[in-house]
Design a protein around this motif. Structure first.
Motif, PDB file in Angstrom:
ATOM      1  N   SER A 277     -18.224  12.955   3.808  1.00 56.88           N
ATOM      2  CA  SER A 277     -19.482  13.684   4.004  1.00 56.88           C
ATOM      3  C   SER A 277     -19.821  14.567   2.804  1.00 56.88           C
ATOM      4  CB  SER A 277     -19.416  14.532   5.271  1.00 56.88           C
ATOM      5  OG  SER A 277     -18.585  15.672   5.109  1.00 56.88           O
TER       6      SER A 277
ATOM      7  N   GLN B 185     -22.544  13.298   0.648  1.00 52.51           N
ATOM      8  CA  GLN B 185     -23.906  13.438   1.172  1.00 52.51           C
ATOM      9  C   GLN B 185     -24.300  14.905   1.324  1.00 52.51           C
ATOM     10  OE1 GLN B 185     -25.118  10.718   4.367  1.00 52.51           O
ATOM     11  NE2 GLN B 185     -23.207   9.567   4.085  1.00 52.51           N
TER      12      GLN B 185
ATOM     13  N   LYS C 213     -23.008  17.311   3.117  1.00 55.38           N
ATOM     14  CA  LYS C 213     -23.042  17.828   4.486  1.00 55.38           C
ATOM     15  C   LYS C 213     -21.651  18.177   5.015  1.00 55.38           C
ATOM     16  CE  LYS C 213     -27.358  15.609   5.926  1.00 55.38           C
ATOM     17  NZ  LYS C 213     -28.060  16.859   6.265  1.00 55.38           N
TER      18      LYS C 213
ATOM     19  N   ARG D  11     -23.919  11.299  13.078  1.00 53.21           N
ATOM     20  CA  ARG D  11     -25.348  11.080  13.331  1.00 53.21           C
ATOM     21  C   ARG D  11     -26.037  12.392  13.672  1.00 53.21           C
ATOM     22  NH1 ARG D  11     -22.975   6.465  15.724  1.00 53.21           N
ATOM     23  NH2 ARG D  11     -22.980   7.416  17.791  1.00 53.21           N
TER      24      ARG D  11
ATOM     25  N   GLY E 165     -26.982  14.294  10.626  1.00 57.79           N
ATOM     26  CA  GLY E 165     -27.876  13.606   9.705  1.00 57.79           C
ATOM     27  C   GLY E 165     -27.210  12.816   8.602  1.00 57.79           C
ATOM     28  N   LEU E 166     -25.968  12.429   8.796  1.00 56.04           N
ATOM     29  CA  LEU E 166     -25.286  11.605   7.797  1.00 56.04           C
ATOM     30  C   LEU E 166     -25.719  10.147   7.920  1.00 56.04           C
ATOM     31  CD1 LEU E 166     -21.749  13.190   8.129  1.00 56.04           C
ATOM     32  CD2 LEU E 166     -23.040  13.043   5.981  1.00 56.04           C
ATOM     33  N   ASP E 167     -25.762   9.464   6.798  1.00 55.38           N
ATOM     34  CA  ASP E 167     -26.030   8.029   6.759  1.00 55.38           C
ATOM     35  C   ASP E 167     -24.731   7.337   7.182  1.00 55.38           C
ATOM     36  OD1 ASP E 167     -26.069   5.314   5.862  1.00 55.38           O
ATOM     37  OD2 ASP E 167     -27.612   5.813   4.379  1.00 55.38           O
ATOM     38  N   GLU E 168     -24.725   6.753   8.368  1.00 53.56           N
ATOM     39  CA  GLU E 168     -23.482   6.220   8.925  1.00 53.56           C
ATOM     40  C   GLU E 168     -22.928   5.059   8.105  1.00 53.56           C
ATOM     41  OE1 GLU E 168     -21.739   4.348  13.120  1.00 53.56           O
ATOM     42  OE2 GLU E 168     -23.732   5.270  13.068  1.00 53.56           O
ATOM     43  N   ALA E 169     -23.779   4.149   7.684  1.00 52.97           N
ATOM     44  CA  ALA E 169     -23.301   3.002   6.910  1.00 52.97           C
ATOM     45  C   ALA E 169     -22.682   3.463   5.589  1.00 52.97           C
ATOM     46  CB  ALA E 169     -24.454   2.032   6.650  1.00 52.97           C
ATOM     47  N   ARG E 170     -23.349   4.380   4.915  1.00 59.83           N
ATOM     48  CA  ARG E 170     -22.809   4.905   3.663  1.00 59.83           C
ATOM     49  C   ARG E 170     -21.502   5.653   3.907  1.00 59.83           C
ATOM     50  NH1 ARG E 170     -25.524   9.549  -0.284  1.00 59.83           N
ATOM     51  NH2 ARG E 170     -23.688   9.752  -1.644  1.00 59.83           N
TER      52      ARG E 170
END
Length: 210
Positions: A111, A114, A116, A141, A144-149
């Motif tokens: 994280s 990103q 976060k 989620r 607000g994290l991009d799960e795939a990334r």
């Protein structure tokens, strides 16, 4: 979880250990931590840092997202950071509570990429249930994290290195569990009050200044 005890922090070069008294005697530092160990412990390039990155004292926390006492200490550490402008806090992910803990540690470290980490860390520590893949990704989620990334980044080599280093440091210093807080030449294991944490940091400042 073991009952709280003061720890004996390593005082020799990496690869050997010896006992360190909880406090130095007088103005002379007894058995100071070697600089190689301190650098690894406090200045790793891939360990999350909160508080003042240029602070005059570093507090290192070894923790696990499934450790109930680690969760209790989040608010205390927040208070320390908000009231001590010279405090630098290094987080060492030490996933000792099994597969879910390692998944959580990897997600947490990923994280950072990103921007976060703190949002993810504090939300994870506020969970009621265990940290397992499903709850970790639900938290990702939520913040607000991009799960795939995130899943891709969790496999990065620097994350392997962080976790492996945490285990190596813990073994080298004979740490007994989470949370463990290390400042100056002293380490303490377990849940601490805000007053006890401030005393630990004050002793570290006096020790390193002397």
């Amino acid at each position: 979880m073991l009952t709280r005890r003061h720890l004996l922090v390593s005082v020799t070069a990496l690869g050997a250990t010896a006992a360190l008294p909880a406090l130095s005697q007088g103005t002379e530092r007894a058995n100071p931590m070697p600089e190689e160990l301190r650098k690894t412990l406090e200045r790793s390039s891939n360990a999350p840092v909160l508080g003042n990155p240029d602070g005059d004292i570093t507090l290192t926390e070894f923790f696990d997202y499934n450790c109930p006492f680690c969760r209790k200490m989040v608010g205390t550490v927040q208070q320390l950071i908000s009231t001590d402008p010279g405090l630098r806090v290094v987080y060492r992910e030490w996933p000792v509570f099994g597969e879910g803990s390692e998944f959580a540690a990897r997600a947490s470290l990923a994280s950072l990429d990103q921007g976060k980490y703190w949002a993810f860390h504090s939300t994870m520590m506020g969970m009621k249930g265990r940290a397992v893949e499903a709850t970790v990704m639900r938290t990702a989620r939520e913040v607000g994290l991009d799960e795939a990334r995130l899943r891709r980044d969790m496999q990065a080599g620097h994350i392997d290195e962080h976790i492996e280093t945490s285990y190596a440091l813990a073994e080298h210093m004979a740490l007994v569990g989470t949370p463990t807080f290390i400042a100056g030449d002293e380490g303490v294991f377990g849940e601490l009050t805000l007053k006890e944490m401030r005393e630990l940091i004050d002793r570290a400042r006096r020790t390193l200044a002397g």
